[in-house]
Design an enzyme around this catalytic site. Structure first.
Site, PDB file in Angstrom:
ATOM      1  N   CYS A  87     -44.779 -19.713 -25.899  1.00  0.00           N
ATOM      2  CA  CYS A  87     -44.158 -21.076 -25.660  1.00  0.00           C
ATOM      3  C   CYS A  87     -44.578 -21.706 -24.687  1.00  0.00           C
ATOM      4  O   CYS A  87     -44.931 -21.570 -23.757  1.00  0.00           O
ATOM      5  CB  CYS A  87     -42.525 -20.504 -25.754  1.00  0.00           C
ATOM      6  SG  CYS A  87     -41.520 -22.201 -25.813  1.00  0.00           S
ATOM      7  N   GLY A  88     -44.098 -23.198 -24.865  1.00  0.00           N
ATOM      8  CA  GLY A  88     -44.631 -24.256 -24.005  1.00  0.00           C
ATOM      9  C   GLY A  88     -43.653 -24.005 -22.887  1.00  0.00           C
ATOM     10  O   GLY A  88     -44.091 -24.483 -21.503  1.00  0.00           O
TER      11      GLY A  88
END
Length: 181
Positions: free
Chosen positions: A35-36
């Protein structure tokens, strides 16, 4: 129901109950490896190291419900967290944190700490709000977890004190955390 009523499964597949955390300050976080917001693991670990001797625990719950950003097996998640971010705080088995299949713990947390929106004055809050509005508008409805790295702060008596969204950096909660010691 109390926060201490819930039964869990550790990342190693062992049964565990929330009652083992009675008397501790907790930060419950749903996580993901791809995930970012995954770099938040590093600051979560720093918080853990700084406050664990004062009765602080971070409980990480990997979830694959957001863009399939936690695709591996529990053992893969554990290896990733240890090798890439030095995570030593407790991790649990992959867990659904939103929708009809949400673990009862997360149903409880989201009832106790409703969604108050993203801080759209910050770039990450503006970006995540825009993304969800365009691609997954139903995610913005209700109080459920909106994305990876939603955090719930719980005091020593098991009360949910505050909810922090994915866009809230772990270090930004230090002052709230320190008030609980």
């Amino acid at each position: 129901m109390s926060i201490y009523s819930y039964e869990l499964e550790t990342i190693r597949g062992e049964a565990a109950g929330m009652e083992q955390y009675k008397g501790k300050v907790l930060l419950v976080v749903n996580t993901a490896s791809k995930c970012g917001f995954t770099p938040q693991y590093a600051d979560l670990q720093k918080l853990y190291e700084e406050y664990k001797d004062q009765g602080f625990e971070i409980l990480g719950f990997p979830s694959n419900q957001f863009g399939e950003q936690e695709p591996g097996a529990n053992s893969d998640v554990q290896s990733f967290c240890q090798l890439n971010h030095g995570v030593t705080f407790p991790l649990f088995a992959k867990t659904d944190v939103r929708g009809e299949t949400a673990h009862p713990l997360f149903q409880y947390l989201t009832e106790e700490a409703p969604f108050e929106g993203f801080d759209t004055s910050e770039p990450s809050g503006k970006m995540l709000n825009a993304f969800l509005s365009e691609k997954l508008p139903h995610f913005l409805e209700g109080n459920s977890v909106k994305w990876n790295f939603t955090k719930f702060l719980i005091d020593r008596d098991g009360r949910v004190v505050k909810r922090y969204e994915s866009t809230d950096e772990p270090m930004s909660i230090k002052s709230d955390l320190e008030r609980l010691f």
